[in-house]
Write an enzyme that holds these catalytic residues in place. Sequence first.
Site, PDB file in Angstrom:
ATOM      1  N   GLY A  70       0.842  -1.188   0.000  1.00 18.75           N
ATOM      2  CA  GLY A  70       0.000   0.000   0.000  1.00 18.75           C
ATOM      3  C   GLY A  70       0.875   1.234   0.000  1.00 18.75           C
ATOM      4  O   GLY A  70       1.996   1.215   0.523  1.00 18.75           O
ATOM      5  N   GLN A  75       3.118   9.892   1.128  1.00 21.56           N
ATOM      6  CA  GLN A  75       4.372   9.140   1.221  1.00 21.56           C
ATOM      7  C   GLN A  75       5.304   9.408   0.043  1.00 21.56           C
ATOM      8  O   GLN A  75       6.467   9.022   0.076  1.00 21.56           O
ATOM      9  CB  GLN A  75       4.098   7.641   1.330  1.00 21.56           C
ATOM     10  N   CYS A 117       5.603   0.430   8.043  1.00 23.82           N
ATOM     11  CA  CYS A 117       5.252   1.531   7.151  1.00 23.82           C
ATOM     12  C   CYS A 117       6.468   1.853   6.289  1.00 23.82           C
ATOM     13  O   CYS A 117       7.589   1.932   6.797  1.00 23.82           O
ATOM     14  CB  CYS A 117       4.854   2.755   7.978  1.00 23.82           C
ATOM     15  N   LEU A 118       6.247   2.044   4.987  1.00 23.23           N
ATOM     16  CA  LEU A 118       7.351   2.378   4.084  1.00 23.23           C
ATOM     17  C   LEU A 118       8.015   3.696   4.479  1.00 23.23           C
ATOM     18  O   LEU A 118       9.187   3.912   4.186  1.00 23.23           O
ATOM     19  CB  LEU A 118       6.848   2.454   2.637  1.00 23.23           C
ATOM     20  N   HIS A 159      -4.691   1.418   7.095  1.00 22.32           N
ATOM     21  CA  HIS A 159      -3.362   2.034   7.170  1.00 22.32           C
ATOM     22  C   HIS A 159      -3.246   3.187   6.172  1.00 22.32           C
ATOM     23  O   HIS A 159      -2.783   4.276   6.520  1.00 22.32           O
ATOM     24  CB  HIS A 159      -2.303   0.960   6.898  1.00 22.32           C
ATOM     25  N   GLU A 160      -3.669   2.949   4.929  1.00 19.15           N
ATOM     26  CA  GLU A 160      -3.550   3.984   3.892  1.00 19.15           C
ATOM     27  C   GLU A 160      -4.527   5.136   4.128  1.00 19.15           C
ATOM     28  O   GLU A 160      -4.179   6.301   3.916  1.00 19.15           O
ATOM     29  CB  GLU A 160      -3.724   3.391   2.490  1.00 19.15           C
ATOM     30  N   HIS A 163      -3.046   7.348   6.601  1.00 16.68           N
ATOM     31  CA  HIS A 163      -2.060   8.243   5.960  1.00 16.68           C
ATOM     32  C   HIS A 163      -2.757   9.473   5.368  1.00 16.68           C
ATOM     33  O   HIS A 163      -2.264  10.592   5.500  1.00 16.68           O
ATOM     34  CB  HIS A 163      -1.298   7.539   4.838  1.00 16.68           C
TER      35      HIS A 163
END
Length: 194
Positions: A70, A75, A117-118, A159-160, A163
């Site tokens: 995701g 990000q 998380c990236l 999660h997204e 964000h």
Amino acid sequence: MPMPDKSTRSEGTQAAAPETVSAARKIYPIVKYGDPILEKPTTPIRNFDADLEQLAEDMFASMYAAQGVGLAAPQIGLNLRIAVVDVAAGKNPEAKIVLANPEIIHAEGEKREEEGCLSIPGFRGYVLRPQFVTIKAQNAKGESFEIRGEDLLARAFCHEIDHLNGILFIQHLSMLKRDLIKRKIKKLRKQGEW
């Protein structure tokens, strides 16, 4: 959101970017924790055009390159209410989901799983999320749809969407765990490694 930890996945899920990603795709660098864009709510998408479709495909390419499932626009440094999700990690074109202006309309059950998380590479923590969620969103063409996710897909959606609302997964952790991660990141930053 990165792929689940190696210990919880089969060897087959470790493939790099799928072959369908063309050379023309732009790979965006992932914005790391500490950049203020990650903690700001995003601006709704109003223009559904070829540029947005291109951005969505570039976001998929960037997500695959970072080995994620995701990726949200903040990000990659963009204040836009769009995210992409693919829990099949590029193995199934049907699993690619573009979420423009998404919102959770129903959630049920609870599941505590490890999450990363990236934008916070190298750090993971157990986060309680709904086991099932139904979201309403638009695709890159502006068409509205509803989709129900379970387990990893539900987690990726939550999660997204977090964000897009300026919330990072570490905000769901205990204050002790969150402070520990922040201190480690501060140390890495001082060493020039963040």
